[in-house]
Design a protein around this motif. Sequence first.
Motif, PDB file in Angstrom:
ATOM      1  N   MET A   1       0.845  -1.195   0.000  1.00 10.36           N
ATOM      2  CA  MET A   1       0.000   0.000   0.000  1.00 10.36           C
ATOM      3  C   MET A   1       0.877   1.240   0.000  1.00 10.36           C
ATOM      4  SD  MET A   1      -2.879   1.135   2.795  1.00 10.36           S
ATOM      5  CE  MET A   1      -1.664   1.238   4.097  1.00 10.36           C
ATOM      6  N   THR A   2       0.755   2.107  -0.979  1.00 18.44           N
ATOM      7  CA  THR A   2       1.551   3.325  -1.064  1.00 18.44           C
ATOM      8  C   THR A   2       0.656   4.497  -1.391  1.00 18.44           C
ATOM      9  OG1 THR A   2       1.973   3.202  -3.441  1.00 18.44           O
ATOM     10  CG2 THR A   2       3.456   1.953  -2.010  1.00 18.44           C
ATOM     11  N   ALA A   3       1.190   5.696  -1.157  1.00 18.83           N
ATOM     12  CA  ALA A   3       0.419   6.905  -1.443  1.00 18.83           C
ATOM     13  C   ALA A   3       0.167   7.068  -2.928  1.00 18.83           C
ATOM     14  CB  ALA A   3       1.167   8.134  -0.903  1.00 18.83           C
ATOM     15  N   ASN A   4       0.925   6.360  -3.754  1.00 18.20           N
ATOM     16  CA  ASN A   4       0.750   6.477  -5.205  1.00 18.20           C
ATOM     17  C   ASN A   4      -0.066   5.335  -5.790  1.00 18.20           C
ATOM     18  OD1 ASN A   4       2.342   8.834  -5.398  1.00 18.20           O
ATOM     19  ND2 ASN A   4       4.218   7.597  -5.258  1.00 18.20           N
ATOM     20  N   SER A   5      -0.641   4.509  -4.915  1.00 18.07           N
ATOM     21  CA  SER A   5      -1.427   3.389  -5.427  1.00 18.07           C
ATOM     22  C   SER A   5      -2.635   3.894  -6.186  1.00 18.07           C
ATOM     23  CB  SER A   5      -1.873   2.489  -4.270  1.00 18.07           C
ATOM     24  OG  SER A   5      -2.632   3.223  -3.339  1.00 18.07           O
ATOM     25  N   GLN A   6      -3.106   3.081  -7.108  1.00 17.89           N
ATOM     26  CA  GLN A   6      -4.219   3.478  -7.966  1.00 17.89           C
ATOM     27  C   GLN A   6      -5.479   3.691  -7.143  1.00 17.89           C
ATOM     28  OE1 GLN A   6      -4.976   0.735 -11.090  1.00 17.89           O
ATOM     29  NE2 GLN A   6      -6.576   1.948 -12.032  1.00 17.89           N
ATOM     30  N   THR A   7      -6.164   4.785  -7.422  1.00 17.25           N
ATOM     31  CA  THR A   7      -7.386   5.099  -6.697  1.00 17.25           C
ATOM     32  C   THR A   7      -8.470   4.082  -7.016  1.00 17.25           C
ATOM     33  OG1 THR A   7      -6.863   7.460  -6.748  1.00 17.25           O
ATOM     34  CG2 THR A   7      -9.144   6.843  -6.304  1.00 17.25           C
ATOM     35  N   ALA A   8      -9.114   3.567  -5.966  1.00 17.54           N
ATOM     36  CA  ALA A   8     -10.178   2.583  -6.157  1.00 17.54           C
ATOM     37  C   ALA A   8     -11.451   3.269  -6.645  1.00 17.54           C
ATOM     38  CB  ALA A   8     -10.442   1.860  -4.840  1.00 17.54           C
ATOM     39  N   PRO A   9     -12.333   2.523  -7.275  1.00 16.55           N
ATOM     40  CA  PRO A   9     -13.596   3.108  -7.718  1.00 16.55           C
ATOM     41  C   PRO A   9     -14.366   3.702  -6.541  1.00 16.55           C
ATOM     42  CG  PRO A   9     -13.276   0.903  -8.641  1.00 16.55           C
ATOM     43  CD  PRO A   9     -12.214   1.098  -7.612  1.00 16.55           C
ATOM     44  N   ALA A  10     -15.119   4.756  -6.805  1.00 19.05           N
ATOM     45  CA  ALA A  10     -15.909   5.394  -5.763  1.00 19.05           C
ATOM     46  C   ALA A  10     -16.951   4.420  -5.219  1.00 19.05           C
ATOM     47  CB  ALA A  10     -16.596   6.639  -6.313  1.00 19.05           C
ATOM     48  N   VAL A  11     -17.176   4.495  -3.920  1.00 22.90           N
ATOM     49  CA  VAL A  11     -18.158   3.636  -3.270  1.00 22.90           C
ATOM     50  C   VAL A  11     -19.504   4.350  -3.268  1.00 22.90           C
ATOM     51  CG1 VAL A  11     -18.803   2.533  -1.105  1.00 22.90           C
ATOM     52  CG2 VAL A  11     -16.409   2.548  -1.833  1.00 22.90           C
ATOM     53  N   GLU A  12     -20.538   3.650  -3.719  1.00 26.35           N
ATOM     54  CA  GLU A  12     -21.873   4.242  -3.709  1.00 26.35           C
ATOM     55  C   GLU A  12     -22.358   4.364  -2.271  1.00 26.35           C
ATOM     56  OE1 GLU A  12     -26.361   3.535  -5.588  1.00 26.35           O
ATOM     57  OE2 GLU A  12     -24.677   2.245  -6.176  1.00 26.35           O
ATOM     58  N   ARG A  13     -22.804   5.550  -1.900  1.00 24.18           N
ATOM     59  CA  ARG A  13     -23.221   5.810  -0.527  1.00 24.18           C
ATOM     60  C   ARG A  13     -24.739   5.914  -0.448  1.00 24.18           C
ATOM     61  NH1 ARG A  13     -19.449  10.562   1.832  1.00 24.18           N
ATOM     62  NH2 ARG A  13     -20.410   9.808   3.780  1.00 24.18           N
ATOM     63  N   PRO A  14     -25.321   5.567   0.695  1.00 23.44           N
ATOM     64  CA  PRO A  14     -26.774   5.716   0.848  1.00 23.44           C
ATOM     65  C   PRO A  14     -27.178   7.178   0.797  1.00 23.44           C
ATOM     66  CG  PRO A  14     -25.743   5.191   2.953  1.00 23.44           C
ATOM     67  CD  PRO A  14     -24.679   5.033   1.911  1.00 23.44           C
ATOM     68  N   ALA A  15     -28.401   7.418   0.346  1.00 22.46           N
ATOM     69  CA  ALA A  15     -28.909   8.787   0.229  1.00 22.46           C
ATOM     70  C   ALA A  15     -30.293   8.877   0.869  1.00 22.46           C
ATOM     71  CB  ALA A  15     -28.958   9.209  -1.235  1.00 22.46           C
ATOM     72  N   PRO A  16     -30.358   8.827   2.199  1.00 21.38           N
ATOM     73  CA  PRO A  16     -31.660   8.858   2.870  1.00 21.38           C
ATOM     74  C   PRO A  16     -32.336  10.219   2.718  1.00 21.38           C
ATOM     75  CG  PRO A  16     -29.903   9.083   4.473  1.00 21.38           C
ATOM     76  CD  PRO A  16     -29.235   8.762   3.165  1.00 21.38           C
ATOM     77  N   ALA A  17     -33.654  10.227   2.864  1.00 20.69           N
ATOM     78  CA  ALA A  17     -34.424  11.477   2.817  1.00 20.69           C
ATOM     79  C   ALA A  17     -34.311  12.158   4.174  1.00 20.69           C
ATOM     80  CB  ALA A  17     -35.884  11.178   2.478  1.00 20.69           C
ATOM     81  N   LEU A  18     -33.421  13.105   4.263  1.00 23.50           N
ATOM     82  CA  LEU A  18     -33.128  13.756   5.536  1.00 23.50           C
ATOM     83  C   LEU A  18     -34.125  14.855   5.859  1.00 23.50           C
ATOM     84  CD1 LEU A  18     -29.249  14.118   5.200  1.00 23.50           C
ATOM     85  CD2 LEU A  18     -30.492  12.488   6.633  1.00 23.50           C
ATOM     86  N   PRO A  19     -34.213  15.247   7.127  1.00 28.57           N
ATOM     87  CA  PRO A  19     -34.998  16.430   7.482  1.00 28.57           C
ATOM     88  C   PRO A  19     -34.475  17.652   6.737  1.00 28.57           C
ATOM     89  CG  PRO A  19     -34.355  15.208   9.447  1.00 28.57           C
ATOM     90  CD  PRO A  19     -33.606  14.596   8.303  1.00 28.57           C
ATOM     91  N   ALA A  20     -35.324  18.655   6.595  1.00 30.58           N
ATOM     92  CA  ALA A  20     -34.958  19.825   5.786  1.00 30.58           C
ATOM     93  C   ALA A  20     -33.828  20.630   6.407  1.00 30.58           C
ATOM     94  CB  ALA A  20     -36.182  20.711   5.581  1.00 30.58           C
ATOM     95  N   LYS A  21     -33.780  20.679   7.742  1.00 33.59           N
ATOM     96  CA  LYS A  21     -32.782  21.524   8.393  1.00 33.59           C
ATOM     97  C   LYS A  21     -32.193  20.798   9.598  1.00 33.59           C
ATOM     98  CE  LYS A  21     -31.981  26.269   9.993  1.00 33.59           C
ATOM     99  NZ  LYS A  21     -32.609  27.613  10.206  1.00 33.59           N
TER     100      LYS A  21
END
Length: 339
Positions: A1-21
């Motif tokens: 593992m190095t700082a120059n290792s290839q970036t992994a694909p983005a992880v899909e994150r949950p998108a809950p319906a949050l309160p407005a504020k």
Amino acid sequence: MTANSQTAPAVERPAPALPAKIFITGANGFIGRALAERARELGTEVTGVDLLPDADAGILGGSISDPSEWAAALDGVDAVIHTAAIVSNSAPLDDAWEVNTYSTRKVLAAAAEAGVGRFVHLSSVAAYGFDYPDQVDEKYPVRVNGYSYTDTKVNAEAVVMTAHAAGEIDCTVIRPGDVYGPASKPWVITSLEMIRAGQMVLPNGGRGTFTPVYIDTLVDGILLATASEAGAGQVFNLTDGHGVTCAEYFGRLGDMIDASVRTLPTSLAVALAGAVGTVQRRLGQASELTPATVHMLNRPGEYSIEKARTMLGYAPAISLDEGMRRTQEWAQREGLLTR
């Protein structure tokens, strides 16, 4: 593992319906900032309070010990996420109780008076103490152990759930595991400093359990709980779903700076941490070398996240390898690996 290792694909994150504020205490802290950023991405208006203000981000300057300074900002807020706390094993008990317990009661009262519908409180898996069964779940009793952080987190949970039971405000308690990732002070920045200085000494051969939760994963779990009506009145453990030995976790950090992590028998590690930490603090140095820290690094097992999986749809997706890769890349950019 190095700082120059290839970036992994983005992880899909949950998108809950949050309160407005949403209003966040400790909004400029490690967890608070990450929460605010993600909530805004999901279309929620975010304000908050912190000792360090940020007017551009809607963050007021103030202390949770005196909500009168900022309580007017709670008008129209749908949910408060309470992250502000003293996170330290070396804090005096009275100071930790004042902030972690009594001030939590004050924030609760201010939120209830403003008509806020939901209060999400960040506690800690430390509420189980340092002696519990492997895969401990939320039905297991919390336990004070004479250490200020553990005891005041247990006390604060009682304050929060008492308010919920009394019908003052709907409350949810979150017990995060060991939160790491870019900008984590205890588990990355301070740990790297201690390893470099030769002060990171693990008890019991490093066999104690470290239960990581990557910052993005924790944020996703907190927001899932905030959005869940069924989460009201509930307590949730949030970790990555697996533990590793302390030797493995801190060894990975040591590898980043080509340094080794030492181990000692537990009794010797407790004595050394107590003696050295006391001297450092008397000299005015910040130090988390305490017997409590040693016992924390010798915890006996993992924490179950089955309840969060079932009730919230919580599904940790970032492996320790990926989380540490991201952390190493950040630390390299910040110059933390070359000091």
